[in-house]
Scaffold this motif. Structure first.
Motif, PDB file in Angstrom:
ATOM      1  N   ARG A 251       0.700  -1.263   0.167  1.00  0.00           N
ATOM      2  CA  ARG A 251      -0.002  -0.153   0.199  1.00  0.00           C
ATOM      3  C   ARG A 251       0.784   1.285   0.030  1.00  0.00           C
ATOM      4  N   LYS A 252       1.875   1.350   0.783  1.00  0.00           N
ATOM      5  CA  LYS A 252       2.967   2.476   0.863  1.00  0.00           C
ATOM      6  C   LYS A 252       3.688   2.660  -0.490  1.00  0.00           C
ATOM      7  N   LYS A 254       2.145   1.762  -3.359  1.00  0.00           N
ATOM      8  CA  LYS A 254       1.087   2.065  -4.434  1.00  0.00           C
ATOM      9  C   LYS A 254       0.991   3.435  -4.251  1.00  0.00           C
ATOM     10  N   GLU A 255       1.265   4.191  -3.052  1.00  0.00           N
ATOM     11  CA  GLU A 255       0.806   5.679  -2.920  1.00  0.00           C
ATOM     12  C   GLU A 255       1.956   6.386  -3.376  1.00  0.00           C
ATOM     13  N   LYS A 256       3.037   5.791  -3.754  1.00  0.00           N
ATOM     14  CA  LYS A 256       4.215   6.283  -4.469  1.00  0.00           C
ATOM     15  C   LYS A 256       4.392   6.104  -5.904  1.00  0.00           C
TER      16      LYS A 256
END
Length: 364
Positions: A251-252, A254-256
């Motif tokens: 998830r982290k 994907k945020e990037k």
């Protein structure tokens, strides 16, 4: 035409009958799966045994205190600290590792079988449920795989636990008489003067002479129940926490703007420590009352030599309850959980990093 994939690292499920971590760099269209290490059954046995040895050396002094608290009345030890102090005064440092040879070898065999069985049973579950290899098994399915792996391990673990418990508890019968308890350091000869067994071999000889091979499996049913329940929670908790960390990292990323599917190879050491440590806590918390019954059954003849008939489940449970109520079934749980976290963290860390090392070695 082969579809395009983002430049990412994803988990490739190993073929049935093998266990390992395969990575496929989809930045190129040619799969590198065949170039990666493919540790199979022998690797599970080797890596599991080394992981078990590492964890056992770390946890054994705490295990000695746990068993002594489980199998004695409240007037012998006034809690965990008193048990630690009395063991030190009566037997010195060696007292905490009394009987370690048998469980050390046993831990190697037990964990080798545990990891081997766990991974083989997963393949069987996939076959029975027609689950594709690219689809992860659910946590309940992994719990079931762990439970059956524990059942397999109990066949080897019962004789080892029997020998270990007898050696750990035998010297306690000389405690409480005042001799040596107020000593200022080192071990006294009070405990040694009451010692009947000089090591694992002497215990085995004594059991075989009195009860034959069947005597080595005294306490098998509670050991089976403990391992089935505990191992299910052990593997299930570990897998659930690892998946939680992987989803968090994905998830982290994907945020990037990065789309990646990660494997356990991508977990930080601290994440493995937390997953393994809490897995150990879950194992012991879930099965501790059964473990108390098992320890009492296996040490009954040492604590009360005049008794000729080994006690059963119900009789032992009643005796434990009579000596302290419900709290008696959790006597020693505190120190058990204290030692469970680092010991199991060390075991899973060892196993995971051996897998990673073998993969790198094979790829080179």
């Amino acid at each position: 035409m082969e579809p395009e994939y983002p430049a990412a690292t994803r988990l490739i499920t190993p073929p049935a009958g093998s266990q390992g971590y395969y990575k496929d760099d989809r930045a190129t269209k040619e799969s590198k799966t065949s170039e990666r290490a493919t540790p199979g059954g022998l690797a599970d046995l080797a890596f599991g045994s080394l992981a078990g040895m590492n964890g056992k050396v770390m946890e054994y002094p705490f295990d000695t205190v746990k068993v002594r608290l489980q199998t004695t009345k409240g007037d012998v030890f006034n809690g965990t600290t008193d048990c630690l102090m009395q063991t030190w005064r009566q037997e010195g440092f060696k007292g905490f590792y009394r009987g370690v040879t048998s469980p050390l070898v046993g831990a190697m065999a037990e964990n080798a079988i545990a990891f081997f069985s766990y991974n083989r049973i997963q393949n069987f579950i996939r076959y029975v449920t027609s689950t594709p290899t690219e689809t992860p098994l659910s946590i309940p399915q992994l719990f079931a795989a762990g439970a059956f792996a524990g059942c397999a391990g109990s066949l080897i673990l019962t004789p080892i636990e029997l020998i270990k418990c007898k050696l750990q508890v035998e010297n306690v019968q000389s405690y409480g008489g005042g001799s040596g308890v107020a000593g200022s350091g080192g071990a006294t000869t009070a405990a040694a003067s009451r010692t009947k067994f000089v090591g694992p071999i002497s215990v085995i000889k004594s059991i075989l002479a009195k009860k034959g091979v069947a005597g080595l499996y005294n306490g098998f049913s509670p050991t089976l129940a403990r391992e089935c329940l505990g191992s299910g929670f052990w593997f299930g908790t570990y897998e659930a926490i690892c998946r939680g960390f992987l989803k968090y990292k994905e998830r982290k990323l994907k945020e990037k703007g990065e789309v990646r599917v990660l494997s356990k190879d991508d977990l930080h050491p601290l994440m493995l420590i937390l997953a393994g440590g809490f897995a150990g806590v879950a194992y012991n918390s879930s099965s501790y009352p059964i473990d108390v019954i098992k320890s009492n059954i296996q040490t009954a003849d040492v604590r009360s030599p005049q008794g000729s008939r080994p006690p059963g489940w119900v009789e032992t449970a009643r005796t434990v309850y009579a000596n302290g109520g419900i709290k008696a079934f959790y006597r020693g749980l505190g120190i058990t959980l204290i030692r469970a976290f680092p010991a199991n963290a060390a075991m899973f860390m060892t196993y995971e990093y051996l897998i990673r090392a073998s993969s790198k070695l094979y790829s080179n």
